[in-house]
Design a protein around this motif. Structure first.
Motif, PDB file in Angstrom:
ATOM      1  N   LEU A 115     -29.721  13.312  -8.116  1.00 12.13           N
ATOM      2  CA  LEU A 115     -29.379  13.297  -9.529  1.00 12.13           C
ATOM      3  C   LEU A 115     -30.140  12.203 -10.256  1.00 12.13           C
ATOM      4  CD1 LEU A 115     -25.738  13.731  -8.534  1.00 12.13           C
ATOM      5  CD2 LEU A 115     -26.858  15.344 -10.050  1.00 12.13           C
ATOM      6  N   VAL A 116     -30.533  12.485 -11.478  1.00 12.59           N
ATOM      7  CA  VAL A 116     -31.315  11.529 -12.267  1.00 12.59           C
ATOM      8  C   VAL A 116     -30.805  11.500 -13.700  1.00 12.59           C
ATOM      9  CG1 VAL A 116     -33.434  11.682 -10.890  1.00 12.59           C
ATOM     10  CG2 VAL A 116     -33.042  13.327 -12.742  1.00 12.59           C
ATOM     11  N   ALA A 117     -31.029  10.375 -14.353  1.00 13.24           N
ATOM     12  CA  ALA A 117     -30.687  10.269 -15.767  1.00 13.24           C
ATOM     13  C   ALA A 117     -31.722  11.002 -16.612  1.00 13.24           C
ATOM     14  CB  ALA A 117     -30.597   8.803 -16.177  1.00 13.24           C
ATOM     15  N   ASP A 118     -32.977  10.975 -16.148  1.00 11.51           N
ATOM     16  CA  ASP A 118     -34.075  11.602 -16.874  1.00 11.51           C
ATOM     17  C   ASP A 118     -34.953  12.367 -15.888  1.00 11.51           C
ATOM     18  OD1 ASP A 118     -36.782  11.925 -18.069  1.00 11.51           O
ATOM     19  OD2 ASP A 118     -35.921  10.796 -19.736  1.00 11.51           O
ATOM     20  N   ARG A 119     -34.981  13.667 -16.044  1.00 15.12           N
ATOM     21  CA  ARG A 119     -35.714  14.518 -15.109  1.00 15.12           C
ATOM     22  C   ARG A 119     -37.222  14.262 -15.147  1.00 15.12           C
ATOM     23  NH1 ARG A 119     -34.835  19.660 -12.729  1.00 15.12           N
ATOM     24  NH2 ARG A 119     -36.724  20.926 -12.644  1.00 15.12           N
ATOM     25  N   ASP A 120     -37.752  13.988 -16.350  1.00 11.72           N
ATOM     26  CA  ASP A 120     -39.189  13.812 -16.501  1.00 11.72           C
ATOM     27  C   ASP A 120     -39.690  12.522 -15.875  1.00 11.72           C
ATOM     28  OD1 ASP A 120     -39.464  16.236 -17.839  1.00 11.72           O
ATOM     29  OD2 ASP A 120     -39.064  15.315 -19.794  1.00 11.72           O
ATOM     30  N   THR A 121     -38.951  11.447 -16.065  1.00  8.62           N
ATOM     31  CA  THR A 121     -39.381  10.141 -15.538  1.00  8.62           C
ATOM     32  C   THR A 121     -38.809   9.838 -14.157  1.00  8.62           C
ATOM     33  OG1 THR A 121     -37.525   8.920 -16.520  1.00  8.62           O
ATOM     34  CG2 THR A 121     -39.498   9.254 -17.900  1.00  8.62           C
ATOM     35  N   LYS A 122     -37.855  10.650 -13.700  1.00  8.37           N
ATOM     36  CA  LYS A 122     -37.147  10.443 -12.434  1.00  8.37           C
ATOM     37  C   LYS A 122     -36.278   9.190 -12.454  1.00  8.37           C
ATOM     38  CE  LYS A 122     -40.825  12.650  -9.710  1.00  8.37           C
ATOM     39  NZ  LYS A 122     -41.705  12.538  -8.516  1.00  8.37           N
ATOM     40  N   ALA A 123     -36.003   8.670 -13.633  1.00  8.98           N
ATOM     41  CA  ALA A 123     -35.173   7.467 -13.748  1.00  8.98           C
ATOM     42  C   ALA A 123     -33.760   7.766 -13.267  1.00  8.98           C
ATOM     43  CB  ALA A 123     -35.143   6.983 -15.192  1.00  8.98           C
ATOM     44  N   PRO A 124     -33.195   6.907 -12.404  1.00  5.41           N
ATOM     45  CA  PRO A 124     -31.836   7.130 -11.903  1.00  5.41           C
ATOM     46  C   PRO A 124     -30.792   6.721 -12.941  1.00  5.41           C
ATOM     47  CG  PRO A 124     -32.687   5.087 -11.021  1.00  5.41           C
ATOM     48  CD  PRO A 124     -33.815   5.709 -11.809  1.00  5.41           C
ATOM     49  N   PHE A 125     -29.571   7.142 -12.706  1.00  3.71           N
ATOM     50  CA  PHE A 125     -28.459   6.682 -13.525  1.00  3.71           C
ATOM     51  C   PHE A 125     -28.193   5.202 -13.264  1.00  3.71           C
ATOM     52  CE2 PHE A 125     -27.394  11.249 -13.484  1.00  3.71           C
ATOM     53  CZ  PHE A 125     -27.120  11.442 -14.834  1.00  3.71           C
ATOM     54  N   ASP A 126     -27.668   4.528 -14.251  1.00  9.18           N
ATOM     55  CA  ASP A 126     -27.209   3.156 -14.086  1.00  9.18           C
ATOM     56  C   ASP A 126     -26.122   3.146 -13.003  1.00  9.18           C
ATOM     57  OD1 ASP A 126     -25.992   0.667 -14.245  1.00  9.18           O
ATOM     58  OD2 ASP A 126     -26.006   0.604 -16.440  1.00  9.18           O
ATOM     59  N   PRO A 127     -26.283   2.324 -11.974  1.00  4.70           N
ATOM     60  CA  PRO A 127     -25.265   2.295 -10.912  1.00  4.70           C
ATOM     61  C   PRO A 127     -23.857   2.023 -11.430  1.00  4.70           C
ATOM     62  CG  PRO A 127     -27.218   1.074 -10.238  1.00  4.70           C
ATOM     63  CD  PRO A 127     -27.408   1.421 -11.689  1.00  4.70           C
ATOM     64  N   ALA A 128     -23.759   1.329 -12.552  1.00 10.66           N
ATOM     65  CA  ALA A 128     -22.442   1.002 -13.107  1.00 10.66           C
ATOM     66  C   ALA A 128     -21.664   2.250 -13.512  1.00 10.66           C
ATOM     67  CB  ALA A 128     -22.607   0.078 -14.312  1.00 10.66           C
ATOM     68  N   ARG A 129     -22.368   3.353 -13.714  1.00 16.00           N
ATOM     69  CA  ARG A 129     -21.689   4.597 -14.095  1.00 16.00           C
ATOM     70  C   ARG A 129     -20.933   5.231 -12.930  1.00 16.00           C
ATOM     71  NH1 ARG A 129     -24.878   8.713 -17.913  1.00 16.00           N
ATOM     72  NH2 ARG A 129     -22.868   9.744 -17.528  1.00 16.00           N
ATOM     73  N   GLY A 130     -21.315   4.875 -11.706  1.00 18.50           N
ATOM     74  CA  GLY A 130     -20.611   5.413 -10.540  1.00 18.50           C
ATOM     75  C   GLY A 130     -20.644   6.923 -10.453  1.00 18.50           C
ATOM     76  N   VAL A 131     -21.810   7.507 -10.686  1.00 16.70           N
ATOM     77  CA  VAL A 131     -21.928   8.964 -10.766  1.00 16.70           C
ATOM     78  C   VAL A 131     -21.499   9.644  -9.465  1.00 16.70           C
ATOM     79  CG1 VAL A 131     -23.591  10.868 -10.956  1.00 16.70           C
ATOM     80  CG2 VAL A 131     -23.636   8.985 -12.602  1.00 16.70           C
ATOM     81  N   ALA A 132     -21.963   9.134  -8.323  1.00 10.36           N
ATOM     82  CA  ALA A 132     -21.632   9.783  -7.052  1.00 10.36           C
ATOM     83  C   ALA A 132     -20.127   9.815  -6.815  1.00 10.36           C
ATOM     84  CB  ALA A 132     -22.334   9.064  -5.897  1.00 10.36           C
ATOM     85  N   GLY A 133     -19.474   8.689  -7.071  1.00  8.49           N
ATOM     86  CA  GLY A 133     -18.029   8.631  -6.880  1.00  8.49           C
ATOM     87  C   GLY A 133     -17.285   9.584  -7.793  1.00  8.49           C
ATOM     88  N   LYS A 134     -17.781   9.736  -9.027  1.00 11.10           N
ATOM     89  CA  LYS A 134     -17.137  10.647  -9.963  1.00 11.10           C
ATOM     90  C   LYS A 134     -17.306  12.094  -9.525  1.00 11.10           C
ATOM     91  CE  LYS A 134     -17.545   7.575 -13.974  1.00 11.10           C
ATOM     92  NZ  LYS A 134     -18.243   7.343 -15.272  1.00 11.10           N
ATOM     93  N   ILE A 135     -18.473  12.422  -8.977  1.00 15.17           N
ATOM     94  CA  ILE A 135     -18.694  13.791  -8.487  1.00 15.17           C
ATOM     95  C   ILE A 135     -17.748  14.087  -7.326  1.00 15.17           C
ATOM     96  CG2 ILE A 135     -20.335  15.307  -7.310  1.00 15.17           C
ATOM     97  CD1 ILE A 135     -22.566  13.984  -8.942  1.00 15.17           C
ATOM     98  N   LYS A 136     -17.639  13.145  -6.406  1.00 14.12           N
ATOM     99  CA  LYS A 136     -16.751  13.355  -5.260  1.00 14.12           C
ATOM    100  C   LYS A 136     -15.316  13.604  -5.718  1.00 14.12           C
ATOM    101  CE  LYS A 136     -15.159  11.225  -0.945  1.00 14.12           C
ATOM    102  NZ  LYS A 136     -15.252  10.060  -0.048  1.00 14.12           N
ATOM    103  N   LYS A 137     -14.851  12.803  -6.659  1.00 12.74           N
ATOM    104  CA  LYS A 137     -13.476  12.934  -7.146  1.00 12.74           C
ATOM    105  C   LYS A 137     -13.275  14.252  -7.873  1.00 12.74           C
ATOM    106  CE  LYS A 137     -10.019  10.634 -10.050  1.00 12.74           C
ATOM    107  NZ  LYS A 137      -9.740   9.471 -10.942  1.00 12.74           N
ATOM    108  N   ALA A 138     -14.211  14.600  -8.759  1.00 14.48           N
ATOM    109  CA  ALA A 138     -14.070  15.841  -9.518  1.00 14.48           C
ATOM    110  C   ALA A 138     -14.156  17.065  -8.612  1.00 14.48           C
ATOM    111  CB  ALA A 138     -15.147  15.906 -10.601  1.00 14.48           C
ATOM    112  N   ALA A 139     -15.039  17.019  -7.631  1.00 14.63           N
ATOM    113  CA  ALA A 139     -15.165  18.135  -6.692  1.00 14.63           C
ATOM    114  C   ALA A 139     -13.872  18.308  -5.888  1.00 14.63           C
ATOM    115  CB  ALA A 139     -16.350  17.913  -5.756  1.00 14.63           C
TER     116      ALA A 139
END
Length: 439
Positions: free
Chosen positions: A365-389
């Motif tokens: 997962l990326v914040a920006d597909r074109d630049t491949k920039a990742p999400f800010d770790p502070a957002r905790g994206v992986a943890g949120k996906i696990k919980k929502a799933a």
């Protein structure tokens, strides 16, 4: 109040009470599609009657016999079956209770091999960044994920870590995939020469990287070049197939698809399919002969190695994988899963890479597909996906720190080999819902 020491003290997980094929069921009756096999463990699903019967039959005759005194028929049968289907040269099997024990044993065997050969100066281990080899101190030292290592730093062994083979982020636009693979492999030769070839005992790597990098596959030719470098400098090649082995990627041993064989291989997870805790370290006849002709004693061991009940389960699991045609089924269903993921996420603005082999798939997962920039770790994206799933009734394996142990997020998928087409659709639909909720 529970007296169980949980993985996370601020979470109260539901109580699992039953399994039904690709589903787990909690005490409230809610069903969860096991889209990651727990952690790439439950390759046969959760209610395989043949495996359960094999365990019951073994317990009726012999549950346990310590290997300091006995071998057992199940251990002998499992070792024979594994060697008969292993890459060329692997000839001996050391049965343990899980993946960390297997990799720990591999590291110690590599060291003892060189001592027995009269070359005690060879004691350095090289591994890769963004790898994971287990949680015991030796295995954690070999692993290259900084987040997992950080607080235990003062306890860890001095292991060198080279860059991973990470085509999505590291291949230059001017390079072919093959050219990048050779360049990535060159890092091993450079590190061997930096340390001094006479000091390096082994190189350890996952053929397809699992937990810490999300089904990261090697570039073409990478591992063939790695094998050549190891041979050139008398360095043992240890392949950690704890997650990616036992059919998970579409061949019984993952390294078969790269056309190489290791000196030492580590397997677990799918070896017991969750029905019993078991792992194994396999080594070549040459390595075993060095111990046999030397001290005759591998200075290692655990109480439950070669456990008859676990070995009976392992034999039943591997037999099922081979006799039911599940390895080709993994390829077939893996292609379907890959196609559905591409259809749903191939142009998703926050999906940078879809990768993997067989029923071992990763989504970066990326914040920006074109630049491949990742999400800010502070957002905790992986943890949120696990919980929502999980709330949606899907078990998957999201992780953060994909890029460097701190930044980057991915989801690892490793469903049971028995997954049906409709369940693949269910998995993708629920994952889509979870990703949308998280990002």
């Amino acid at each position: 109040m529970s007296h169980v020491f949980p993985r996370h003290t601020r979470q109260a997980p539901p109580v699992a009470v039953a399994g039904d094929g690709c589903y787990l069921i909690d005490a409230s009756g809610k069903r969860y599609l096991d889209g990651s096999g727990g952690a790439a463990v439950s390759c046969l699903g959760h209610s395989d009657s043949a495996i359960i019967e094999a365990i019951k039959t073994q317990v009726d005759s012999l549950a346990f016999a310590h290997t300091g005194f006995f071998t057992s028929e199940p251990a002998e049968k499992l070792a024979d079956l594994l060697v008969a289907n292993a890459p060329d040269g692997l000839d001996r099997v050391y049965l343990v209770s899980g993946g960390s024990e297997a990799t720990e044993a591999a590291i110690k065997l590599a060291r003892q091999y060189w001592v027995e050969k009269g070359r005690p100066e060879k004691g350095r281990l090289i591994a890769r960044k963004q790898s994971y080899h287990g949680n015991t101190i030796g295995a954690l030292s070999a692993g290259g994920n900084e987040w997992r290592r950080a607080q235990f730093g003062p306890l860890l062994l001095d292991v060198s870590h080279i860059a991973p083979c990470y085509e999505y982020r590291e291949r230059a636009e001017t390079e072919t995939a093959e050219e990048y693979g050779l360049r990535a492999a060159q890092a091993l030769e450079d590190e061997i020469l930096r340390l001094g070839p006479d000091t390096v005992m082994a190189f350890m790597a996952e053929p397809v990287v699992g937990a810490t990098a999300g089904a990261l596959t090697p570039a073409p030719g990478y591992f063939k070049r790695i094998r050549e470098i190891c041979d050139k400098y008398d360095v043992l090649l240890i392949l950690d197939e704890v997650m990616c082995g036992m059919g998970r990627t579409g061949s019984l041993f993952a390294c078969e698809q790269d056309g190489i064989a290791p000196d030492i291989a580590c397997i677990a997870k799918g070896l017991g399919a969750g029905y019993q805790p078991i792992g194994a370290m396999l080594c070549t006849a040459e390595i075993y002969a060095a111990i046999e002709a030397g001290s005759g004693f591998f200075q290692h061991g655990h109480t439950y190695i070669g456990h008859p009940t676990a070995a009976a389960a392992g034999h039943a699991v591997v037999s099922a994988i081979l006799e039911r045609g599940l390895v080709p089924r993994v390829r077939e269903q893996g292609d379907k899963l890959a196609a559905r993921l591409t259809e749903r996420f191939g142009q998703h603005p926050h999906v940078g890479d879809l990768r993997g082999r067989g029923l071992f798939r990763g989504i970066e997962l990326v914040a920006d597909r074109d630049t491949k920039a990742p999400f800010d770790p502070a957002r905790g994206v992986a943890g949120k996906i696990k919980k929502a799933a999980f709330e949606a009734g899907l078990i998957c394996y999201p992780m953060s720190g994909t890029i460097d142990g701190k930044t980057g997020d991915h989801v690892l998928l490793a469903p049971p080999f028995i997954i049906e087409d409709a369940q693949i659709d269910e998995l993708v639909d629920k994952l889509d819902t979870a990703i949308a909720a998280a990002v």
